[in-house]
Design a protein around this motif. Sequence first.
Motif, short mmCIF file in Angstrom:
data_model
loop_
_atom_site.label_atom_id
_atom_site.label_comp_id
_atom_site.label_asym_id
_atom_site.label_seq_id
_atom_site.Cartn_x
_atom_site.Cartn_y
_atom_site.Cartn_z
N ARG A 141 0.83 -1.22 0.00
CA ARG A 141 0.00 0.00 0.00
C ARG A 141 0.86 1.26 0.00
O ARG A 141 0.45 2.29 -0.56
CB ARG A 141 -0.95 -0.03 1.20
CG ARG A 141 -2.11 -1.00 1.00
CD ARG A 141 -2.84 -1.31 2.30
NE ARG A 141 -3.98 -2.18 2.07
CZ ARG A 141 -3.89 -3.50 1.89
NH1 ARG A 141 -2.70 -4.10 1.94
NH2 ARG A 141 -4.98 -4.23 1.67
N SER B 51 -3.32 7.45 2.11
CA SER B 51 -4.44 6.82 2.82
C SER B 51 -5.39 6.09 1.86
O SER B 51 -6.09 5.16 2.27
CB SER B 51 -5.23 7.86 3.61
OG SER B 51 -5.80 8.84 2.76
N TYR C 33 -5.47 2.24 1.75
CA TYR C 33 -6.05 1.64 2.95
C TYR C 33 -7.57 1.78 2.96
O TYR C 33 -8.28 0.93 3.50
CB TYR C 33 -5.47 2.31 4.20
CG TYR C 33 -4.05 1.91 4.49
CD1 TYR C 33 -3.76 0.78 5.25
CD2 TYR C 33 -2.98 2.65 3.98
CE1 TYR C 33 -2.45 0.41 5.51
CE2 TYR C 33 -1.67 2.29 4.23
CZ TYR C 33 -1.41 1.16 4.99
OH TYR C 33 -0.11 0.79 5.24
#
Length: 302
Positions: free
Chosen positions: A50, A153, A156
Amino acid sequence: MKFLSIILKSILGIFFIFSGWLKLAPIEPFEFIFVDLGFANWTFAPILSRLVIGTEFLLGVLLISQLFHKKTIIASLGLILFFSVFLLFLLFSKGNDTDCGCMGIHYSMSPIESLLKNAVILLLLAFVYHKGVEIHWSFQKYALTLFIIASLSMPYILEVPDYNVPNPYRDETGYKMKIELLDTEWKNYSKELGSGKKIICFFSTGCRFCRLAGYKLSIIQKNYGKPIPAHFVFWSEGANVEEYWHASKSFKFPNHTLPTEKFFQLSGSELPAVFLINNGVVAKKLPFRNLEEKEITDFLNH
């Protein structure tokens, strides 16, 4: 030349974002490559994958915005060089007859093909580094902060890591599996699977998560250092076992196909279904999200 540089940077930025997006849908193959090559363990691989995708998003947005020209180009060059080192490692360890995962599962590319792609990107980045100009925004520091938070972010948010996911089958244990149903297809097969510790996996050859489960079990076996007693039972309807081995990158575990009615009598309604069997008794039933190396090794070692 300034206009050409803006166009090229925008195209490169869109490509970076597109490349990251493809790796997210689904993200598991990208995670598994890091574990398979020894770059990360199962805990760190979701974070690393990620982080890489978030960095692609961030650099893509910065390239399109034309902000921080030289720093953005240098960072982009660094990311492509990182990918290239990764591809060289993959090439020498796995050969060229494998999908590098650089464009997710949607566009298969060999390591050499991806290295050639990276060479083109490096040349374009070098060109815009020397010919491009930096554009300034009055609020660019605030924009950078927003870009960093949003980009890092986003992976996620779109693909939540599978940490501590409750097992929906946690209560389905302690019963005798009807392994004798297999004997109508293969004589005395239940005798082999009904003794000792076995991992019986019910898969459909075209199921995406069944393929990922096979690949994950192969990595678990590699990390375990010796063969694990896994047996794959494929749903016979539309089964293409050879395509499964190729697409999943799985080790060719012992396997058979089973007709629909008997298959779902044993597997249950959802696939993949992985059963940890001890002398014919179900110790655990694991869906894909709960297929963890520790679960497998603890079962085999205790």
